[in-house]
Design an enzyme around this catalytic site. Structure first.
Site, short mmCIF file in Angstrom:
data_model
loop_
_atom_site.label_atom_id
_atom_site.label_comp_id
_atom_site.label_asym_id
_atom_site.label_seq_id
_atom_site.Cartn_x
_atom_site.Cartn_y
_atom_site.Cartn_z
N LYS A 139 -31.45 -6.36 -60.97
CA LYS A 139 -30.58 -7.47 -60.57
C LYS A 139 -31.20 -8.82 -60.96
O LYS A 139 -30.49 -9.83 -61.03
CB LYS A 139 -30.28 -7.44 -59.08
CG LYS A 139 -31.44 -7.76 -58.16
CD LYS A 139 -31.02 -7.67 -56.70
CE LYS A 139 -32.15 -8.02 -55.76
NZ LYS A 139 -32.61 -9.42 -55.89
N ASP A 140 -32.52 -8.84 -61.21
CA ASP A 140 -33.19 -10.08 -61.60
C ASP A 140 -33.29 -10.25 -63.10
O ASP A 140 -33.74 -11.29 -63.59
CB ASP A 140 -34.62 -10.12 -61.02
CG ASP A 140 -34.64 -10.23 -59.51
OD1 ASP A 140 -33.63 -10.67 -58.93
OD2 ASP A 140 -35.67 -9.88 -58.92
N ARG A 154 -34.95 -19.14 -49.36
CA ARG A 154 -35.77 -18.47 -50.36
C ARG A 154 -36.98 -17.90 -49.65
O ARG A 154 -37.27 -18.24 -48.52
CB ARG A 154 -36.24 -19.46 -51.44
CG ARG A 154 -35.18 -19.89 -52.40
CD ARG A 154 -35.25 -19.38 -53.82
NE ARG A 154 -36.41 -18.69 -54.26
CZ ARG A 154 -37.29 -19.17 -55.15
NH1 ARG A 154 -37.15 -20.39 -55.63
NH2 ARG A 154 -38.30 -18.45 -55.55
N ARG A 187 -38.23 -14.11 -44.66
CA ARG A 187 -36.80 -14.17 -44.33
C ARG A 187 -36.52 -13.50 -42.99
O ARG A 187 -35.79 -14.05 -42.16
CB ARG A 187 -35.99 -13.50 -45.44
CG ARG A 187 -36.05 -14.24 -46.77
CD ARG A 187 -35.12 -13.65 -47.80
NE ARG A 187 -35.33 -14.26 -49.12
CZ ARG A 187 -34.39 -14.37 -50.04
NH1 ARG A 187 -33.19 -13.89 -49.82
NH2 ARG A 187 -34.65 -14.93 -51.20
N CYS A 207 -27.46 -14.63 -63.42
CA CYS A 207 -27.83 -13.73 -62.34
C CYS A 207 -27.58 -14.31 -60.96
O CYS A 207 -27.53 -13.58 -59.97
CB CYS A 207 -29.31 -13.36 -62.47
SG CYS A 207 -29.72 -12.54 -64.02
N ARG A 260 -23.33 -15.09 -54.52
CA ARG A 260 -22.47 -13.90 -54.47
C ARG A 260 -22.18 -13.50 -53.02
O ARG A 260 -21.04 -13.22 -52.64
CB ARG A 260 -23.16 -12.74 -55.20
CG ARG A 260 -22.53 -11.37 -54.95
CD ARG A 260 -23.39 -10.26 -55.52
NE ARG A 260 -24.71 -10.19 -54.92
CZ ARG A 260 -24.98 -9.57 -53.77
NH1 ARG A 260 -24.01 -8.98 -53.09
NH2 ARG A 260 -26.20 -9.54 -53.29
N ARG A 261 -23.24 -13.45 -52.21
CA ARG A 261 -23.06 -13.08 -50.80
C ARG A 261 -22.28 -14.15 -50.06
O ARG A 261 -21.42 -13.84 -49.23
CB ARG A 261 -24.43 -12.87 -50.15
CG ARG A 261 -25.15 -11.63 -50.64
CD ARG A 261 -26.54 -11.52 -50.04
NE ARG A 261 -27.23 -10.31 -50.49
CZ ARG A 261 -28.52 -10.25 -50.81
NH1 ARG A 261 -29.26 -11.35 -50.74
NH2 ARG A 261 -29.07 -9.12 -51.19
#
Length: 293
Positions: free
Chosen positions: A76-77, A142, A148, A235, A124-125
């Site tokens: 995904k990165d 981040r 997180r 991305c 996206r989220r």
């Protein structure tokens, strides 16, 4: 000796160690080589410093300079554009690609109160969660998985949204309060899959990586990443995608779902086609999404 380049984060190290152990199990000697990337040292929002590709450029430079033999990326990165001289030598079987919620008091997404502060660094989220109409307050964050989740434990946030695969690889699935259904939130293209990159002409390394390849995972993520590429979205763009290979009446089929965030909300569509044409399936769905927006 195979020199395996990896970022220093706990998750990147866990992913690299998994690949190293798999190669060692096949009889190869492997050395982990830590690499520092721009994304590791610059804490600005990803869209300001070049997108999630900032996590891979240093690894690719080390490959091209013959300082390492392979690099392990979260797919995904990885930018969708190819790099001359490099190739994805293997894509192993995929972890669960879905997103998860880690919330205070064991709450699920539907149980969070109106105005709850939810952290995610992903447009996206944000687009898909906003489209659910739950009245959540979404804020950009981040940092690594530890930092997180700590924001929830410390009471700074009510919840964070993360990739389930990362928590699985770190052995932290016990902290998940809900796994999000892709009907609600489609994951990022390639999420949960690893790409093992090497020099295109290195036949010895390519042969060593061949047993790690999973053809169904490669077909699925190829379709997802082609969707992203055809949309000409980076991305960090508000694009979700999830593909799977299934048994059809005439052989293996590939089913692809896509979501594109727009000013008017989120457009969702699906497409299917032969499993041996993932590029065509991805392009077809992207074209249809563009027609609808």
């Amino acid at each position: 000796m195979i020199r395996l380049g990896t970022r220093r984060s706990a998750l990147a190290t866990a992913q690299a160690t998994w690949v190293a152990d798999a190669l060692r199990g096949l009889g190869h000697e492997v050395e982990l080589v830590p690499i520092v990337t721009t994304g590791d040292v610059n804490r600005a929002p990803l869209e300001q410093i070049g997108g999630t590709g900032v996590f891979v450029s240093a690894l690719r430079d080390a490959l091209l300079a013959d300082e390492i033999d392979i690099a392990v990326h979260s797919l995904k990165d990885l930018p969708t554009a190819p790099v001359d001289g490099l190739t994805i030598g293997a894509i192993p079987v995929r972890e669960d690609p879905r997103d998860v919620l880690v919330a205070r008091d064991g709450l699920t997404l539907g149980e969070l109160p109106t105005g709850a502060l939810v952290g995610t660094g992903s447009p996206r989220r944000v687009a898909q969660l906003d489209a659910l109409g739950l009245g959540l307050e979404l804020t950009g964050i981040r940092g690594n998985v530890d930092s997180r989740i700590a924001m929830v434990a410390d009471g700074k946030l009510d919840a964070v949204v993360l990739a389930r695969a990362g928590l699985a690889r770190l052995g932290r699935l016990g902290e998940v309060t809900e796994t999000l259904d892709p009907i609600q939130v489609l994951p990022a293209p390639g999420q949960g899959a690893l790409g093992i990159e090497c020099r295109a002409g290195d036949s010895t390394v390519l042969a060593a990586l061949a047993p790690l390849e999973d053809s169904a995972t490669r077909a699925a993520v190829t379709a997802e990443r082609q969707l992203l590429a055809t949309l000409e979205a980076g991305c960090t763009a508000p694009v979700g995608a999830l593909a799977e290979v299934v048994e059809g009446e005439d052989g293996l089929e590939l089913w692809l779902r896509g979501a594109l965030g727009t000013d008017d909300g989120v457009q969702r569509l699906s497409a299917n086609g032969p499993a041996d044409d993932p590029v065509g399936v991805g392009r077809a769905l992207a074209s249809e999404l563009l027609e609808r927006t």
